[in-house]
Scaffold this motif. Structure first.
Motif, PDB file in Angstrom:
ATOM      1  N   GLU A 146      -0.753   0.891  -1.537  1.00  0.00           N
ATOM      2  CA  GLU A 146      -1.035   2.017  -2.634  1.00  0.00           C
ATOM      3  C   GLU A 146      -1.195   3.532  -1.930  1.00  0.00           C
ATOM      4  OE1 GLU A 146      -0.607  -1.737  -4.040  1.00  0.00           O
ATOM      5  OE2 GLU A 146      -2.587  -1.316  -2.970  1.00  0.00           O
ATOM      6  N   LEU A 147      -1.091   4.683  -2.744  1.00  0.00           N
ATOM      7  CA  LEU A 147      -1.821   5.929  -2.295  1.00  0.00           C
ATOM      8  C   LEU A 147      -2.468   6.343  -3.399  1.00  0.00           C
ATOM      9  CD1 LEU A 147      -1.152   7.871   0.136  1.00  0.00           C
ATOM     10  CD2 LEU A 147       0.641   8.731  -1.204  1.00  0.00           C
ATOM     11  N   TYR A 148      -3.600   6.746  -3.142  1.00  0.00           N
ATOM     12  CA  TYR A 148      -4.566   7.353  -4.403  1.00  0.00           C
ATOM     13  C   TYR A 148      -4.495   8.915  -3.988  1.00  0.00           C
ATOM     14  CZ  TYR A 148      -5.627   2.447  -5.527  1.00  0.00           C
ATOM     15  OH  TYR A 148      -5.393   1.213  -5.980  1.00  0.00           O
ATOM     16  N   ASP A 149      -4.862   9.685  -5.172  1.00  0.00           N
ATOM     17  CA  ASP A 149      -5.211  11.065  -5.161  1.00  0.00           C
ATOM     18  C   ASP A 149      -6.598  11.110  -5.159  1.00  0.00           C
ATOM     19  OD1 ASP A 149      -4.127  14.271  -6.901  1.00  0.00           O
ATOM     20  OD2 ASP A 149      -5.852  13.719  -5.203  1.00  0.00           O
ATOM     21  N   ALA A 150      -7.364  11.518  -3.956  1.00  0.00           N
ATOM     22  CA  ALA A 150      -8.745  11.750  -4.065  1.00  0.00           C
ATOM     23  C   ALA A 150      -9.377  13.097  -4.127  1.00  0.00           C
ATOM     24  CB  ALA A 150      -9.121  11.118  -2.411  1.00  0.00           C
ATOM     25  N   GLY A 151      -8.313  13.960  -4.689  1.00  0.00           N
ATOM     26  CA  GLY A 151      -8.940  15.280  -4.928  1.00  0.00           C
ATOM     27  C   GLY A 151      -8.988  16.129  -3.874  1.00  0.00           C
ATOM     28  N   ASP A 152      -9.201  17.546  -4.126  1.00  0.00           N
ATOM     29  CA  ASP A 152      -9.305  18.327  -3.025  1.00  0.00           C
ATOM     30  C   ASP A 152      -8.573  18.413  -1.873  1.00  0.00           C
ATOM     31  OD1 ASP A 152     -11.642  19.609  -4.220  1.00  0.00           O
ATOM     32  OD2 ASP A 152     -12.875  17.940  -3.641  1.00  0.00           O
ATOM     33  N   GLY A 153      -7.195  18.052  -2.114  1.00  0.00           N
ATOM     34  CA  GLY A 153      -6.105  18.101  -1.140  1.00  0.00           C
ATOM     35  C   GLY A 153      -6.456  16.844  -0.050  1.00  0.00           C
ATOM     36  N   LEU A 154      -6.868  15.749  -0.669  1.00  0.00           N
ATOM     37  CA  LEU A 154      -7.018  14.361  -0.046  1.00  0.00           C
ATOM     38  C   LEU A 154      -6.362  13.413  -0.782  1.00  0.00           C
ATOM     39  CD1 LEU A 154     -10.826  14.907   0.725  1.00  0.00           C
ATOM     40  CD2 LEU A 154      -8.976  15.127   2.264  1.00  0.00           C
ATOM     41  N   LEU A 155      -5.974  12.178  -0.052  1.00  0.00           N
ATOM     42  CA  LEU A 155      -5.543  11.017  -0.496  1.00  0.00           C
ATOM     43  C   LEU A 155      -6.123   9.868   0.064  1.00  0.00           C
ATOM     44  CD1 LEU A 155      -1.641  12.068  -0.061  1.00  0.00           C
ATOM     45  CD2 LEU A 155      -2.578  12.191  -2.236  1.00  0.00           C
ATOM     46  N   VAL A 156      -6.066   8.813  -0.307  1.00  0.00           N
ATOM     47  CA  VAL A 156      -6.560   7.507  -0.072  1.00  0.00           C
ATOM     48  C   VAL A 156      -5.282   6.588   0.236  1.00  0.00           C
ATOM     49  CG1 VAL A 156      -7.944   5.453   0.084  1.00  0.00           C
ATOM     50  CG2 VAL A 156      -8.922   7.777  -0.605  1.00  0.00           C
ATOM     51  N   MET A 157      -4.891   6.223   1.409  1.00  0.00           N
ATOM     52  CA  MET A 157      -4.037   5.305   1.670  1.00  0.00           C
ATOM     53  C   MET A 157      -4.556   3.797   1.815  1.00  0.00           C
ATOM     54  SD  MET A 157      -1.394   6.846   4.824  1.00  0.00           S
ATOM     55  CE  MET A 157      -1.015   5.236   5.459  1.00  0.00           C
ATOM     56  N   VAL A 158      -3.968   3.080   1.054  1.00  0.00           N
ATOM     57  CA  VAL A 158      -4.446   1.656   1.121  1.00  0.00           C
ATOM     58  C   VAL A 158      -3.484   0.458   1.609  1.00  0.00           C
ATOM     59  CG1 VAL A 158      -5.681  -0.076  -0.173  1.00  0.00           C
ATOM     60  CG2 VAL A 158      -6.100   2.202  -0.656  1.00  0.00           C
ATOM     61  N   ALA A 159      -3.792  -0.473   2.272  1.00  0.00           N
ATOM     62  CA  ALA A 159      -3.024  -1.407   2.813  1.00  0.00           C
ATOM     63  C   ALA A 159      -3.357  -2.724   2.206  1.00  0.00           C
ATOM     64  CB  ALA A 159      -2.925  -1.360   4.544  1.00  0.00           C
ATOM     65  N   SER A 160      -2.409  -3.372   1.608  1.00  0.00           N
ATOM     66  CA  SER A 160      -2.952  -4.517   0.897  1.00  0.00           C
ATOM     67  C   SER A 160      -2.700  -5.842   1.947  1.00  0.00           C
ATOM     68  CB  SER A 160      -2.060  -4.804  -0.321  1.00  0.00           C
ATOM     69  OG  SER A 160      -0.651  -5.247   0.027  1.00  0.00           O
ATOM     70  N   ASP A 161      -2.940  -7.199   1.354  1.00  0.00           N
ATOM     71  CA  ASP A 161      -2.626  -8.178   2.422  1.00  0.00           C
ATOM     72  C   ASP A 161      -1.225  -8.753   1.834  1.00  0.00           C
ATOM     73  OD1 ASP A 161      -6.063  -9.359   2.691  1.00  0.00           O
ATOM     74  OD2 ASP A 161      -4.906  -7.974   3.467  1.00  0.00           O
ATOM     75  N   ARG A 162      -0.449  -7.977   1.046  1.00  0.00           N
ATOM     76  CA  ARG A 162       0.607  -8.514   0.374  1.00  0.00           C
ATOM     77  C   ARG A 162       1.825  -8.429   1.785  1.00  0.00           C
ATOM     78  NH1 ARG A 162      -0.556  -5.055  -3.544  1.00  0.00           N
ATOM     79  NH2 ARG A 162       0.962  -3.260  -3.101  1.00  0.00           N
ATOM     80  N   MET A 163       2.351  -9.493   1.588  1.00  0.00           N
ATOM     81  CA  MET A 163       3.634  -9.653   2.618  1.00  0.00           C
ATOM     82  C   MET A 163       4.762  -9.531   2.163  1.00  0.00           C
ATOM     83  SD  MET A 163       3.753 -10.707   6.069  1.00  0.00           S
ATOM     84  CE  MET A 163       4.939 -11.148   7.082  1.00  0.00           C
ATOM     85  N   SER A 164       5.819  -8.927   2.581  1.00  0.00           N
ATOM     86  CA  SER A 164       7.438  -8.874   2.198  1.00  0.00           C
ATOM     87  C   SER A 164       8.146  -9.564   3.194  1.00  0.00           C
ATOM     88  CB  SER A 164       7.846  -7.641   1.712  1.00  0.00           C
ATOM     89  OG  SER A 164       8.074  -6.843   3.020  1.00  0.00           O
ATOM     90  N   ALA A 165       9.124 -10.214   2.899  1.00  0.00           N
ATOM     91  CA  ALA A 165      10.177 -10.959   3.633  1.00  0.00           C
ATOM     92  C   ALA A 165      11.526 -10.884   2.930  1.00  0.00           C
ATOM     93  CB  ALA A 165       9.823 -12.316   4.015  1.00  0.00           C
ATOM     94  N   PHE A 166      12.418 -10.300   3.691  1.00  0.00           N
ATOM     95  CA  PHE A 166      13.905 -10.217   3.123  1.00  0.00           C
ATOM     96  C   PHE A 166      13.888  -9.381   2.148  1.00  0.00           C
ATOM     97  CE2 PHE A 166      15.333 -13.165   6.485  1.00  0.00           C
ATOM     98  CZ  PHE A 166      14.630 -14.210   6.329  1.00  0.00           C
ATOM     99  N   ASP A 167      13.086  -8.370   2.071  1.00  0.00           N
ATOM    100  CA  ASP A 167      12.879  -7.338   1.200  1.00  0.00           C
ATOM    101  C   ASP A 167      12.360  -7.845  -0.225  1.00  0.00           C
ATOM    102  OD1 ASP A 167      15.647  -4.837   1.138  1.00  0.00           O
ATOM    103  OD2 ASP A 167      13.359  -4.873   1.864  1.00  0.00           O
ATOM    104  N   VAL A 168      11.751  -8.878  -0.228  1.00  0.00           N
ATOM    105  CA  VAL A 168      11.217  -9.599  -1.594  1.00  0.00           C
ATOM    106  C   VAL A 168       9.480  -9.725  -1.250  1.00  0.00           C
ATOM    107  CG1 VAL A 168      10.899 -11.771  -2.721  1.00  0.00           C
ATOM    108  CG2 VAL A 168      12.907 -11.128  -2.026  1.00  0.00           C
ATOM    109  N   VAL A 169       8.723  -9.295  -2.162  1.00  0.00           N
ATOM    110  CA  VAL A 169       7.233  -9.394  -2.008  1.00  0.00           C
ATOM    111  C   VAL A 169       7.069 -10.719  -2.219  1.00  0.00           C
ATOM    112  CG1 VAL A 169       4.813  -8.490  -2.731  1.00  0.00           C
ATOM    113  CG2 VAL A 169       6.875  -6.718  -2.642  1.00  0.00           C
ATOM    114  N   LEU A 170       6.193 -11.438  -1.523  1.00  0.00           N
ATOM    115  CA  LEU A 170       5.819 -13.052  -1.686  1.00  0.00           C
ATOM    116  C   LEU A 170       4.451 -13.005  -2.425  1.00  0.00           C
ATOM    117  CD1 LEU A 170       6.684 -14.214   2.105  1.00  0.00           C
ATOM    118  CD2 LEU A 170       8.316 -14.212  -0.086  1.00  0.00           C
ATOM    119  N   PRO A 171       4.345 -14.216  -3.094  1.00  0.00           N
ATOM    120  CA  PRO A 171       3.326 -14.403  -4.032  1.00  0.00           C
ATOM    121  C   PRO A 171       2.004 -14.702  -3.225  1.00  0.00           C
ATOM    122  CG  PRO A 171       4.657 -16.292  -4.371  1.00  0.00           C
ATOM    123  CD  PRO A 171       5.260 -15.317  -3.427  1.00  0.00           C
ATOM    124  N   THR A 172       2.109 -14.968  -2.130  1.00  0.00           N
ATOM    125  CA  THR A 172       0.819 -15.391  -1.231  1.00  0.00           C
ATOM    126  C   THR A 172       0.410 -14.161  -0.202  1.00  0.00           C
ATOM    127  OG1 THR A 172       2.112 -17.554  -1.481  1.00  0.00           O
ATOM    128  CG2 THR A 172      -0.013 -17.401   0.264  1.00  0.00           C
TER     129      THR A 172
END
Ligand code: Q0Z
Length: 292
Positions: free
Chosen positions: A17-43
């Motif tokens: 995810e990418l959030y707007d933090a104001g003042d020309g700043l963003l927060v990039m967040v890396a989740s623990d989600r895993m994708s394989a063969f272009d599918v996001v897995l539930p685990t």
């Protein structure tokens, strides 16, 4: 992963995810989600987001003599406003400066694979770059090549661009700099990974331009989500190479009888553990540092 109290992300990827933090700043967040063969897995894969964030930050630092980057801080206790001190962001997020993003996915390849092989089999070239005859899936290329694509909006797929199309999009000076620096980043990554038993076959980087018009390395850099990492001891041109990080999961999915058009299946604990271990091992082998 919607985090209570945070604004709606300005961009939600499959695993980020990418959030707007104001003042020309963003927060990039890396989740623990895993994708394989272009599918996001539930685990989820525990610690995946933290490992990839730590690895990307390590590469930004390794590359800081070559290119400026967009990182402002990775210390959540220094973040502005509602983002400050949020434990859900700790270790898996980066505060970055908002840039004018270059409308080109900058890919460099040292090996032929995936969509590159498909193009090669039709044209004898990838993104208009001619290659010698006799190459196959997984072949090492005589030189590292620049194989850019458009930035398509899902469900459209990124389309290959020729170098002339990049020049038309950003001008010849910036196109030359994008090609030179993207290739240099892959070559540096290979010099670190190769002696540690990991083939870094290709990578995708994203560039932005700051207010001074300087190219700045953005997004993530040289992670298993943006690059192909192959175990060197298993390299065999002529077939799809095993992925250093994703192969245990891919093998299990293929053997599970899962229909790739169906939603992804829940993963057994041993596959979750094996996948986590591959990400941690990649981080520790590449950086020489223990993952905490
Ligand atoms: N420094 C920057 N300035 C302006 N835009 C971006 C930007 C836009 N999109 N992305 C890709 C992305 C990164 C993370 C999470 C996602 F959901 C999507 C990155 C950046 Cl990194």
């Amino acid at each position: 992963m919607t985090i209570p109290g945070l604004p709606t992300p300005v961009h939600s990827g499959k695993v980020r995810e990418l959030y707007d933090a104001g003042d020309g700043l963003l927060v990039m967040v890396a989740s623990d989600r895993m994708s394989a063969f272009d599918v996001v897995l539930p685990t989820a894969i525990p610690d995946k987001g933290r490992v990839l964030t730590a690895l990307s930050l390590w590469w930004f630092d390794q590359l800081s003599d070559l290119v400026p980057n967009h990182v402002v801080s990775a210390d959540v206790d220094e973040y502005p406003g509602v983002f400050r001190g949020r434990d859900e962001l700790r270790g898996r997020s980066v505060l970055v400066r908002r840039l004018a993003m270059v409308p080109v996915e900058c890919v460099a390849r040292a090996y032929l694979s995936g969509s590159g092989t498909k193009q090669y089999r039709v044209d004898g070239a990838v993104c208009g770059v001619p290659l010698p005859a006799g190459l196959t899936e997984g072949s090492e290329l005589p030189d590292t090549i620049f194989t850019p694509t458009t930035k398509a909006t899902p469900p459209d797929h990124d389309a290959p661009m020729t170098y002339a199309e990049v020049e038309a999009a950003v001008g010849p000076e910036q196109a030359a700099e994008l090609r030179k620096l993207t290739i240099e980043i892959l070559d540096r990554g290979r010099r670190v990974c190769g002696p540690r038993g990991i083939i870094l076959a290709d990578t995708k980087v994203e560039w932005g331009v700051d207010a001074a018009g300087t190219l700045v390395l953005a997004d993530e850099v040289l992670t298993p989500d943006s690059s192909r990492f192959w175990p060197a001891e298993e390299w065999q041109p002529g077939r799809a190479q095993p992925s250093y990080d994703k192969q245990p999961l891919r093998d299990w999915l293929e053997s599970s009888g899962w229909d790739k058009k169906a939603p992804g299946p829940e993963l057994p604990p041993e596959i979750v553990a094996a996948t986590r271990e591959r990400y941690v091992a990649a981080y520790e082998r590449i950086t020489g540092e223990r993952f905490a």
